[in-house]
Design a protein around this motif. Structure first.
Motif, PDB file in Angstrom:
ATOM      1  N   CYS A 114       0.987  -1.261   0.041  1.00 37.63           N
ATOM      2  CA  CYS A 114      -0.064   0.020   0.070  1.00 37.63           C
ATOM      3  C   CYS A 114       0.814   1.298   0.162  1.00 37.63           C
ATOM      4  CB  CYS A 114      -1.031   0.158   1.256  1.00 37.63           C
ATOM      5  SG  CYS A 114      -2.123  -1.389   1.401  1.00 37.63           S
ATOM      6  N   LEU A 115       1.932   1.331   0.703  1.00 33.45           N
ATOM      7  CA  LEU A 115       2.707   2.409   0.752  1.00 33.45           C
ATOM      8  C   LEU A 115       3.443   2.464  -0.285  1.00 33.45           C
ATOM      9  CD1 LEU A 115       4.246   4.494   2.580  1.00 33.45           C
ATOM     10  CD2 LEU A 115       5.676   2.833   3.312  1.00 33.45           C
ATOM     11  N   PHE A 116       3.829   1.528  -1.057  1.00 34.31           N
ATOM     12  CA  PHE A 116       4.501   1.560  -2.392  1.00 34.31           C
ATOM     13  C   PHE A 116       3.944   2.072  -3.298  1.00 34.31           C
ATOM     14  CE2 PHE A 116       6.608  -0.699  -6.152  1.00 34.31           C
ATOM     15  CZ  PHE A 116       7.764   0.088  -6.053  1.00 34.31           C
ATOM     16  N   PHE A 117       2.663   1.573  -3.341  1.00 33.63           N
ATOM     17  CA  PHE A 117       1.652   2.265  -4.328  1.00 33.63           C
ATOM     18  C   PHE A 117       1.416   3.596  -4.132  1.00 33.63           C
ATOM     19  CE2 PHE A 117      -2.788   3.752  -5.030  1.00 33.63           C
ATOM     20  CZ  PHE A 117      -2.705   3.553  -6.375  1.00 33.63           C
ATOM     21  N   ALA A 118       1.624   4.306  -3.200  1.00 33.60           N
ATOM     22  CA  ALA A 118       1.420   5.555  -3.023  1.00 33.60           C
ATOM     23  C   ALA A 118       2.741   6.327  -3.458  1.00 33.60           C
ATOM     24  CB  ALA A 118       1.096   6.168  -1.829  1.00 33.60           C
ATOM     25  N   LEU A 119       3.880   5.662  -3.198  1.00 30.26           N
ATOM     26  CA  LEU A 119       5.209   6.388  -3.483  1.00 30.26           C
ATOM     27  C   LEU A 119       5.526   6.328  -4.901  1.00 30.26           C
ATOM     28  CD1 LEU A 119       7.414   5.117  -0.350  1.00 30.26           C
ATOM     29  CD2 LEU A 119       6.190   7.164  -0.963  1.00 30.26           C
ATOM     30  N   ILE A 120       5.106   4.882  -5.691  1.00 25.64           N
ATOM     31  CA  ILE A 120       5.448   4.863  -6.904  1.00 25.64           C
ATOM     32  C   ILE A 120       4.684   5.271  -7.899  1.00 25.64           C
ATOM     33  CG2 ILE A 120       4.361   2.621  -7.452  1.00 25.64           C
ATOM     34  CD1 ILE A 120       8.006   3.378  -8.193  1.00 25.64           C
ATOM     35  N   THR A 121       3.489   5.691  -7.422  1.00 19.17           N
ATOM     36  CA  THR A 121       2.577   6.459  -8.510  1.00 19.17           C
ATOM     37  C   THR A 121       2.282   8.009  -8.446  1.00 19.17           C
ATOM     38  OG1 THR A 121       0.562   5.946  -7.231  1.00 19.17           O
ATOM     39  CG2 THR A 121       1.195   4.294  -8.701  1.00 19.17           C
TER      40      THR A 121
END
Length: 241
Positions: A114-121
């Protein structure tokens, strides 16, 4: 790898979505992961894999690196749960803790996705803009910005020092590694001080905050269908408890 993450934050296919919606989506799913069971966590983990690779277009190699990095930090913690060391030196496996370790691993990886989704997009300056509109303390937002900038200073200093060390002798001895760490610390601290002075001279965080948003959000029908299916699966898993 850090620069590759930052590049995909600007070039992914979900770039046109508003940062607030992506942040809200990641926060809601993170809350579900933290409060739900292993079924909900597996659904979120699979759903995030689709949104990151299928919808945003992030390559599997980059997503795999991010998950491997999370596993590298997670593995030592899980070992302390399932491995017991007693005196005299004796190592044993605690079978009763295996289920707990598996549940913690799934929960941690789902939360990281979930955190990576916010960071990578979403580009980091847009996330800082969202934090400012949430009326968080200006000192906290500026601290996040300085930490974000410090990561690139650290990476650049490490790359330059490693290149110089290899050009001279290859750095095979352990003393070369100690010398590299010391020089890295000194060089990074000097770069950080120079950047802090330049930022203060320009007036601080308020003068460099990036508030631009993409022109228009375009949601594909397949993404809408994926969101509905994911919501239904989470609802069914929640009812089964």
């Amino acid at each position: 790898m850090i620069r590759e993450f930052d590049r995909w934050a600007y070039e992914n296919r979900l770039r046109s979505w508003g940062a607030e919606w992506k942040w809200l989506m990641a926060s809601v799913l993170l809350l579900i992961v933290m409060t739900g069971g292993w079924r909900e966590q597996l659904i979120v983990l699979g759903g995030m894999a689709y949104w990151i690779m299928g919808s945003a277009g992030v390559p599997f190699s980059l997503y795999g690196k991010a998950m491997l990095a999370a596993c590298a930090f997670l593995a030592p913690s899980l070992l302390t749960l399932v491995v017991s060391v007693s005196f005299p030196f004796r190592i044993s496996m605690m079978d009763s803790q295996l289920q707990l370790a598996a549940e913690l691993a799934i929960r941690s990886l789902a939360a990281w996705s979930c955190l990576f989704f916010a960071l990578i997009t979403t580009p980091m300056p847009e996330l800082f803009s969202v934090l400012r509109r949430m009326h968080l303390p200006a000192a906290l937002v500026e601290l996040c910005f300085l930490m974000y900038r410090f990561i690139f200073l650290l990476e650049q200093a490490a790359a330059e020092l490693m290149l110089a060390l290899r050009a001279r002798s290859g750095g095979a001895h352990w003393r070369h590694g100690v010398m590299l760490m010391y020089q890295l610390w000194m060089k990074t601290w000097q770069s950080y001080e120079a950047y802090s002075r330049s930022l203060a001279a320009r007036g601080g965080m308020a003068t460099v905050a990036y508030t631009h948003q993409a022109k228009k959000a375009s949601v594909r029908p397949v993404d809408i269908a994926a969101g509905i299916i994911m919501a239904l699966l989470l609802g069914v898993a929640w009812r089964k408890g």
